[in-house]
Design a protein around this motif. Structure first.
Motif, PDB file in Angstrom:
ATOM      1  N   ARG B  91     -15.178   2.637  14.612  1.00 10.01           N
ATOM      2  CA  ARG B  91     -14.031   3.244  14.208  1.00 10.01           C
ATOM      3  C   ARG B  91     -15.532   4.837  14.639  1.00 10.01           C
ATOM      4  N   LYS B  92     -14.744   6.009  14.962  1.00 11.91           N
ATOM      5  CA  LYS B  92     -15.921   7.212  14.275  1.00 11.91           C
ATOM      6  C   LYS B  92     -16.278   7.022  13.664  1.00 11.91           C
ATOM      7  N   VAL B  93     -18.187   7.602  12.882  1.00  9.49           N
ATOM      8  CA  VAL B  93     -19.185   7.678  11.353  1.00  9.49           C
ATOM      9  C   VAL B  93     -19.325   8.433  11.671  1.00  9.49           C
ATOM     10  N   ASP B  94     -19.651   9.340  11.036  1.00 11.28           N
ATOM     11  CA  ASP B  94     -21.445  10.743  10.683  1.00 11.28           C
ATOM     12  C   ASP B  94     -21.961   9.508   9.829  1.00 11.28           C
ATOM     13  N   PHE B  95     -23.135   9.257  10.346  1.00 11.53           N
ATOM     14  CA  PHE B  95     -24.776   8.912   9.796  1.00 11.53           C
ATOM     15  C   PHE B  95     -24.951   9.596   8.814  1.00 11.53           C
ATOM     16  N   HIS B  96     -24.304  10.566   8.167  1.00 13.15           N
ATOM     17  CA  HIS B  96     -24.845  11.705   7.574  1.00 13.15           C
ATOM     18  C   HIS B  96     -23.325  13.081   6.693  1.00 13.15           C
ATOM     19  N   ASP B  97     -22.697  11.643   6.171  1.00  9.39           N
ATOM     20  CA  ASP B  97     -21.537  12.153   5.987  1.00  9.39           C
ATOM     21  C   ASP B  97     -21.938  12.192   4.578  1.00  9.39           C
ATOM     22  N   HIS B  98     -21.697  13.603   3.984  1.00 11.72           N
ATOM     23  CA  HIS B  98     -21.911  13.827   2.377  1.00 11.72           C
ATOM     24  C   HIS B  98     -20.308  14.087   1.849  1.00 11.72           C
ATOM     25  N   SER B  99     -19.135  13.756   2.144  1.00 14.51           N
ATOM     26  CA  SER B  99     -18.419  13.267   1.371  1.00 14.51           C
ATOM     27  C   SER B  99     -18.258  12.776   0.317  1.00 14.51           C
ATOM     28  N   PHE B 100     -19.048  11.975   0.152  1.00 10.61           N
ATOM     29  CA  PHE B 100     -19.396  11.438  -1.685  1.00 10.61           C
ATOM     30  C   PHE B 100     -20.695  11.601  -2.302  1.00 10.61           C
ATOM     31  N   HIS B 101     -20.927  12.731  -2.254  1.00  6.97           N
ATOM     32  CA  HIS B 101     -22.046  13.263  -2.473  1.00  6.97           C
ATOM     33  C   HIS B 101     -22.009  14.602  -3.636  1.00  6.97           C
ATOM     34  N   GLY B 102     -22.765  14.191  -4.563  1.00  4.58           N
ATOM     35  CA  GLY B 102     -22.618  15.056  -5.809  1.00  4.58           C
ATOM     36  C   GLY B 102     -21.553  15.301  -6.223  1.00  4.58           C
ATOM     37  N   ALA B 103     -22.225  15.588  -7.746  1.00  2.37           N
ATOM     38  CA  ALA B 103     -21.083  15.627  -8.350  1.00  2.37           C
ATOM     39  C   ALA B 103     -20.531  17.705  -8.885  1.00  2.37           C
ATOM     40  N   THR B 104     -19.294  17.793  -9.073  1.00  2.03           N
ATOM     41  CA  THR B 104     -18.673  19.428  -9.554  1.00  2.03           C
ATOM     42  C   THR B 104     -18.261  19.026 -10.779  1.00  2.03           C
ATOM     43  N   SER B 105     -17.533  17.338 -11.397  1.00  2.00           N
ATOM     44  CA  SER B 105     -17.140  17.107 -12.758  1.00  2.00           C
ATOM     45  C   SER B 105     -17.291  15.628 -12.904  1.00  2.00           C
ATOM     46  N   TRP B 106     -16.889  15.624 -14.000  1.00  2.00           N
ATOM     47  CA  TRP B 106     -17.323  14.323 -14.939  1.00  2.00           C
ATOM     48  C   TRP B 106     -16.712  12.751 -14.026  1.00  2.00           C
ATOM     49  N   LYS B 107     -15.629  13.595 -13.291  1.00  4.26           N
ATOM     50  CA  LYS B 107     -14.507  13.303 -12.255  1.00  4.26           C
ATOM     51  C   LYS B 107     -15.290  11.956 -10.986  1.00  4.26           C
ATOM     52  N   ALA B 108     -16.553  12.494 -10.793  1.00  5.50           N
ATOM     53  CA  ALA B 108     -17.375  12.359  -9.870  1.00  5.50           C
ATOM     54  C   ALA B 108     -18.169  11.248 -10.038  1.00  5.50           C
ATOM     55  N   TYR B 109     -18.781  11.096 -11.343  1.00  6.59           N
ATOM     56  CA  TYR B 109     -19.404   9.832 -11.659  1.00  6.59           C
ATOM     57  C   TYR B 109     -18.399   8.983 -12.137  1.00  6.59           C
ATOM     58  N   PHE B 110     -17.204   8.852 -11.473  1.00  5.51           N
ATOM     59  CA  PHE B 110     -16.632   7.101 -11.738  1.00  5.51           C
ATOM     60  C   PHE B 110     -15.830   7.234 -10.349  1.00  5.51           C
ATOM     61  N   ARG B 111     -16.502   7.941  -9.456  1.00  2.00           N
ATOM     62  CA  ARG B 111     -15.938   7.405  -8.146  1.00  2.00           C
ATOM     63  C   ARG B 111     -17.450   6.551  -7.022  1.00  2.00           C
ATOM     64  N   VAL B 112     -17.458   5.889  -5.912  1.00  3.03           N
ATOM     65  CA  VAL B 112     -18.309   6.126  -5.705  1.00  3.03           C
ATOM     66  C   VAL B 112     -19.187   7.485  -5.033  1.00  3.03           C
ATOM     67  N   ASN B 113     -20.200   7.579  -5.542  1.00  7.53           N
ATOM     68  CA  ASN B 113     -21.137   8.755  -5.604  1.00  7.53           C
ATOM     69  C   ASN B 113     -22.528   8.235  -4.496  1.00  7.53           C
ATOM     70  N   THR B 114     -22.632   9.460  -3.220  1.00 11.65           N
ATOM     71  CA  THR B 114     -23.945   9.135  -2.842  1.00 11.65           C
ATOM     72  C   THR B 114     -24.843   9.640  -3.513  1.00 11.65           C
ATOM     73  N   ASP B 115     -25.193  10.668  -4.501  1.00 14.40           N
ATOM     74  CA  ASP B 115     -26.193  11.375  -4.875  1.00 14.40           C
ATOM     75  C   ASP B 115     -26.796  10.584  -5.736  1.00 14.40           C
ATOM     76  N   HIS B 116     -28.196  10.243  -5.292  1.00 16.75           N
ATOM     77  CA  HIS B 116     -29.026  10.058  -5.770  1.00 16.75           C
ATOM     78  C   HIS B 116     -28.689  10.111  -7.727  1.00 16.75           C
ATOM     79  N   LYS B 117     -28.775  11.697  -7.854  1.00 18.95           N
ATOM     80  CA  LYS B 117     -28.782  11.987  -9.101  1.00 18.95           C
ATOM     81  C   LYS B 117     -27.710  10.993  -9.289  1.00 18.95           C
ATOM     82  N   VAL B 118     -26.531  11.571  -9.242  1.00 24.43           N
ATOM     83  CA  VAL B 118     -25.180  10.739  -9.718  1.00 24.43           C
ATOM     84  C   VAL B 118     -25.163   9.101 -10.510  1.00 24.43           C
TER      85      VAL B 118
END
Lengths: 205, 919
Positions: B91-118
């Motif tokens: 399938r078509k994929v984006d090498f620079h897919d940032h859709s799982f990057h960063g956290a704006t709420s606590w929920k972002a810590y309970f799913r796959v996150n690609t942000d090294h800080k999270v």
């Protein structure tokens, strides 16, 4: 406010160093290094059993028959040739890509996958016909775990190559971008080299 | 896997959270984990049926495969493989897919996150939870050992307790905790936007979850009693608990390997321009070294556990001496990894200590290159010492002496490190914040552990003390006094960066001392117990050890209390701690040049590294220049970004406050100050005058300051000012408790709550010297007079002048005493004039004009001489009441005495006494 002799620039500095190796390839090489150590550990167990305990009376005697365990050297030699040959075909596939020949690359990948699959099938067939099991002394254990671990790696390598084939059909690779392909092929070479070592150390010597 | 050049130019890195809710992923986990588990059972059944294996049901085989697959089921469910599966399926994929990057709420810590800080935060929190479990197991051990005999657990369970304790602490706490801390800070330290392989990074973290759950669950399905080392043949007799451990540890191991590869590639290819290897902070050196150890060492423990597992589950004979296997082989293979693992658990801590000691000693690290190379040397030598764990195992005799020598040689690079650290703090300006306390504690305890390590490296001592509490004492001095102390130091050190909040320093210090004392009181007596011959790994012991063991058990509770305190401090500070500035510790490395917490991709553009990371106290030295996009204004000199809020009303124009601002400004060149003057129901013009005067003074010192008068109460004004820009700290000036209206209204506490940032209170004594305002931008007016002082006219005149430009006033009240100065008349006159002068000063201060004064016994010309000689004014204003001939006639004499100073004569109508404005 700062008076240091650093030019105040608004634009980002241009990265002047292009890494000599792509990130993907570097990661694959490190991973291969890790895999080498895995096999080193398994070989270590093999050497301990063979040289430390059995004192190089190898293969040991099968208590059931009174004869030493036997390994199908001839068949495995042919199989080894298949695997070594597949290393050349995957190299050839890369080579074709570098010349802009996408169809050649796909053909090369197909041949490689076929050869690898043949190797795996012959190996499984060998398992089915061997006269000993993993439970037969340390000899059986080391033999099956070494060849089994290698077989697993062949399977992983084949999976990688298959994914590369799928991506090749999609037209992902070009002479300027082929990192996933070269990484997968590096892994395949590693699998091949390990087998040659394994064949020499376990079957021949 | 991305293979593009590392320098992502600032191409629209806008991260958007995935639209699917959190429950989607966890529902997937909910059905995929059992589904994969069931699939594992079916696969084994199928294979066994096809090959006609007998018996068809062999529980351990089924469990092994099923738990392995269940782990993968979890990882698939949480979504670690989604991107790769898409890629594999063409399938078509984006090498620079940032859709799982960063956290704006606590929920972002309970799913796959690609942000090294999270991911870093996820690691730290999860592994700390594991640490709590590990600690509980340790306390259970201490409870059993509190007195001789059998109390709570039987021998089997006791073995399970210490085995699980060790496994949790090693594989689930120390190793991944270091990975987590480095995950957070390492990419920032080298000026990268993220790790090289963010998706792999996420996978590494999530692998810890099934691994951890399996290891934590293992005691409940049959204790494994062979210790964390899992020596054959005892381990081969274990049950399902061992299976869970051995599968779980494979997940943890793979997690380590992937993280290590990620670190190595990140360090090799993603350093910012100018970040040469000799400019890398030592933490980066340490993690590069550790990662190499992990990549090349961990496969050995994986292999050893696989073979161990096969021996037990499949009936292979690797370590079965009756079937041609080699029991000692297990120990060789295991320790070939596990000795380097000691350094995997120590070297990242060395990195943290180097950072902390340099920052809090305000000195360049002593022997930077020696420290870096010693780290590498330890790692290289570490592969050649494994058999010192086996001096008594019955291995080949000839290995003993070479291994003893290599072991003792490791003391050389380690010694280089310890002496370099001592050199770093030597004559440094030590700031004993909590991270520094831990770093100093580390130096103390780790050195003890290191020295007992040299003892134990020698064959005769090992033979005498093997399997005694001396060993237990040694490893705890290294892993608690070493690793755990550095972990605490690291968490405290980077807590402001990671959470954007400050922790409570006082609680931190308490926590340190409790832990330090508790630790030493727990572990130190074990040396003695060991030398007396108390064996380790036994639930019972001889009566003669009873007292010491009781003391140890009680002392260990101190560590529990300390850990609870730590949890409280961290959680509470994270939620409602004061906002952290960018650089609370005045560190030099790159992570301190970005905001706390850093923005989503750390840097708006690539920073440029121009010097070493530890050049504390070197004039003009800089580590890096951080750029901002042109819209923001080019180079991000921190001056634009780091603001201190100053809140004061009458107290603004005071020596103490101006000095406090000067001191703060001298700390770092980038502080700027916003002055908020709350003037609800007060004289706004006076407030404005004070503000202008202070700004003029600060401007002359080169301090960047601006301010505003607010028609609001103090708390409201401060909140308003803080809402207009990001503030990094606040200074509030009040009068002392007795005379301060603000303190009576609890203003300072309310402000602290409202601002949530570091707030300093300055207490100002009214009517003090005003040298602070001796500045070019502030006109200095000496007022000479007697009856004309404190009149409305004079006040109006001075206020008019003050409105034109900053002004300060010295009042010289000329008493005009003739004849001897000790007579009663003279005293009365002096008092009368002094009262008038004091009144004038009060009025001036209320009007927002800094003023001081004195009474001159003689007449006005004499006062003029004093003014010219001691006050160097810009203007002398002679104020006379209408018809006050004594002064009026003296104006010419005043002019003469004043020399070059300009003199003006001002006549006031003395009828109406002045009243302070606005009252």
């Amino acid at each position: 406010m700062s008076t240091e002799a650093i030019p105040v620039r608004a634009a980002p500095p241009v990265t002047d160093e292009v890494p000599r190796i792509s990130q993907g390839m570097l990661a694959m090489l490190l991973f291969i290094g890790s895999e080498v150590m895995l096999f080193a550990a398994l070989f270590a167990a093999y050497f301990f059993a063979r040289f430390n305990i059995a004192d190089n009376v190898w293969p040991p005697v099968d208590p059931a028959t009174g004869e030493p365990f036997e390994l199908p050297i001839l068949m495995t030699a042919v199989n080894t040739a298949f695997l070594v040959f597949s290393s050349f075909t995957v190299w050839w596939a890369e080579h074709r890509l570098m010349h802009g020949d996408r169809r050649g690359m796909i053909r090369g990948l197909w041949v490689t996958i076929m050869l690898g699959a043949t190797f795996l099938i012959i190996q499984i067939n060998e398992y089915a016909h061997l006269s000993f099991s993993p439970q037969d002394q340390a000899f059986g254990s080391t033999f099956y775990v070494l060849t089994g671990a290698h077989g697993l790696h062949v399977f992983v390598g084949l999976s990688l190559l298959t994914v590369m084939l799928i991506r090749a059909y999609r037209g992902d690779f070009s002479p300027s971008f082929a990192t996933p392909l070269t990484a997968a092929s590096a892994y395949w070479h590693f699998v091949d080299v390990v087998w040659v070592l394994l064949f020499i150390l376990v079957y021949l010597l | 896997m991305s293979s593009h050049a590392p320098a992502h130019a600032a191409h629209g890195h806008d991260a958007h959270s995935p639209s699917v809710p959190l429950s989607y992923w966890w529902k997937r986990v909910g059905w995929m984990t059992p589904a994969f588990f069931a699939a594992g059972l079916v696969i084994v059944w199928f294979v066994r049926a096809v090959f006609g294996m007998d018996p068809l049901w062999n529980a351990e085989v089924y469990y092994t495969v099923a738990t392995l697959l269940a782990g993968f089921g979890f990882l698939t469910g949480i979504g670690c493989f989604d991107w790769w599966l898409k890629y594999a399926m063409g399938r078509k994929v984006d090498f620079h897919d940032h859709s799982f990057h960063g956290a704006t709420s606590w929920k972002a810590y309970f799913r796959v996150n690609t942000d090294h800080k999270v991911i870093g935060t996820q690691y730290v929190v999860l592994t700390f939870i594991f640490f709590i479990f590990g600690g509980l197991f340790a306390e259970a051990i201490r409870a059993e050992l509190a007195e001789p005999g059998q109390q709570f657990v039987n021998g089997e369970q006791y073995n399970g307790l210490f085995s699980t304790h060790a496994v949790i602490m090693i594989f689930l706490f120390v190793i991944p905790m270091f990975a987590g801390l480095a995950n957070y800070v390492l990419p920032i330290m080298i000026g990268a936007k993220d790790m090289a392989f963010p998706r792999l990074n996420a996978l590494s973290f999530w692998m810890l979850v099934p691994g951890g759950v399996m290891i934590l669950a293992s005691p409940f399905v049959g204790y494994f009693s062979a210790g964390w080392t899992q020596y054959a043949p005892l381990a081969i007799q274990g049950g399902t608990g061992v299976t869970l451990f051995q599968i779980g540890v494979q997940f943890a191991g793979f997690s380590s390997i992937f993280t290590a590869i990620n670190f190595l590639v990140t360090i090799a290819t993603m350093r910012a321009p100018g970040m040469t290897v000799w400019r890398m902070p030592l933490l980066v050196w340490a993690n590069a070294t550790t990662s190499a150890l992990v990549v090349f060492g961990t496969p050995f423990v994986a292999a050893s556990q696989f073979m161990n597992l096969f021996d037990r589950v499949m009936g292979t004979n690797f370590f079965d001496a009756t079937q041609g296997g080699d029991v000692i082989a297990y120990q060789h293979i295991f320790w070939f990894y596990s000795h380097p693992a000691v350094y995997i658990m120590m070297i990242p801590g060395f990195g943290i200590i180097s950072e902390v000691l340099a920052t809090f000693s305000r000195k360049p690290v002593f022997g930077y290159r020696a420290l870096a190379m010693a780290t590498v040397a330890i790692a290289v030598l570490g592969f050649g010492v494994w058999a010192h764990h086996m001096f008594t195992s019955g291995m080949a005799d000839w290995l003993r002496v070479p291994m003893m020598i290599t072991t003792v040689i490791i003391a050389v690079p380690t010694g280089i490190k310890v002496f370099s650290w001592l050199g770093t703090i030597w004559r440094g300006k030590l700031h004993l914040k909590t991270p520094m306390l831990y770093a100093l504690g580390f130096l103390f305890t780790f050195t003890i552990g290191g020295l007992s390590g040299v003892f134990l490296g020698t064959v005769p001592i090992t033979i005498a003390t093997t399997d005694t509490y001396f060993i237990v004492a040694h490893i705890h001095y290294v892993f608690v006094g070493g690793s755990a102390f550095t972990i605490f130091a690291g968490i405290y050190y980077w807590f402001p960066k990671m959470t954007g909040r400050m922790y409570n320093e006082r609680l931190g210090a308490w926590q340190f001392w409790l832990f330090f004392i508790g630790f030493n009181a727990t572990m130190y007596p074990m040396h003695w117990l060991g030398l007396q011959g108390m064996p380790r790994r036994v639930a019972d012991y001889d009566e003669r050890f009873a007292e010491v063991n009781l003391v140890i058990s009680v002392a260990s509770i101190l560590m529990v209390i300390s850990t609870l305190l730590f949890i409280y401090n961290m959680v509470n500070s994270w939620i409602r701690g004061p906002k952290a500035p960018w650089n609370p510790w005045r560190g030099r490395s790159l992570e301190w040049l970005v905001s706390s917490p850093p923005s989503i991709f750390n840097f708006e553009t690539d920073p440029l590294v121009v010097g070493g990371p530890y050049q504390y106290g070197i004039e003009g030295a800089r580590h890096a220049v951080v750029y901002a996009p042109t819209e923001v204004g080019g180079e991000l000199t921190e001056a634009e970004k780091r603001t201190i809020l100053v809140v004061a009303h009458e107290t603004l124009a005071s020596q103490q406050l101006v000095d406090a601002i000067r001191r703060k400004a001298a700390e770092e060149h980038y502080w700027r100050f916003t002055i908020a003057v709350p003037a609800a129901d007060r004289d706004k013009r006076a407030a404005e005058r004070r503000l202008q005067t202070v700004l003029a003074v600060l401007a002359e010192d080169g301090i960047d300051a601006s301010g505003q008068v607010y028609d609001l109460g103090p708390v409201e004004a401060a909140t308003k000012a803080a809402s207009e820009e990001t503030i990094q700290g606040a200074i509030v000036a009040t009068y002392s408790k007795d005379s301060s209206r603000w303190l009576k209204q609890d203003v300072v506490d309310r402000m602290r709550k409202s601002l949530r940032s570091d707030l300093t209170q300055i207490v100002v004594t009214p009517g003090e010297v005003v040298e602070a305002f001796d500045a070019k931008g502030v006109q200095h007016v000496v007022v000479i007079g007697r009856d004309g002082l404190s009149s409305q006219g004079l006040m109006a005149e001075l206020e008019r002048r003050a409105d034109q430009g900053p002004l300060r006033v010295t009042v010289l009240a000329a008493a005009g005493i003739e004849g001897p100065a000790w007579t009663d008349e003279a005293n009365a006159l002096r008092e009368d004039v002094g009262e008038r002068a004091g009144e004038t000063l009060g009025l001036l201060l209320l009007a927002g004009i800094p003023a001081e004064g004195e009474v001159i016994d003689r007449d006005a010309p004499a006062a003029a001489r004093v003014a010219a000689e001691s006050y160097s004014p810009d203007l002398i204003l002679v104020a006379s009441a209408r018809g006050e001939s004594a002064i009026e006639n003296a104006v010419e004499a005043v002019r003469e005495n004043a020399g070059i100073v300009e003199v003006e004569h001002f006549i006031v109508d003395a009828e109406a006494p002045a009243a302070p404005m606005g009252s």
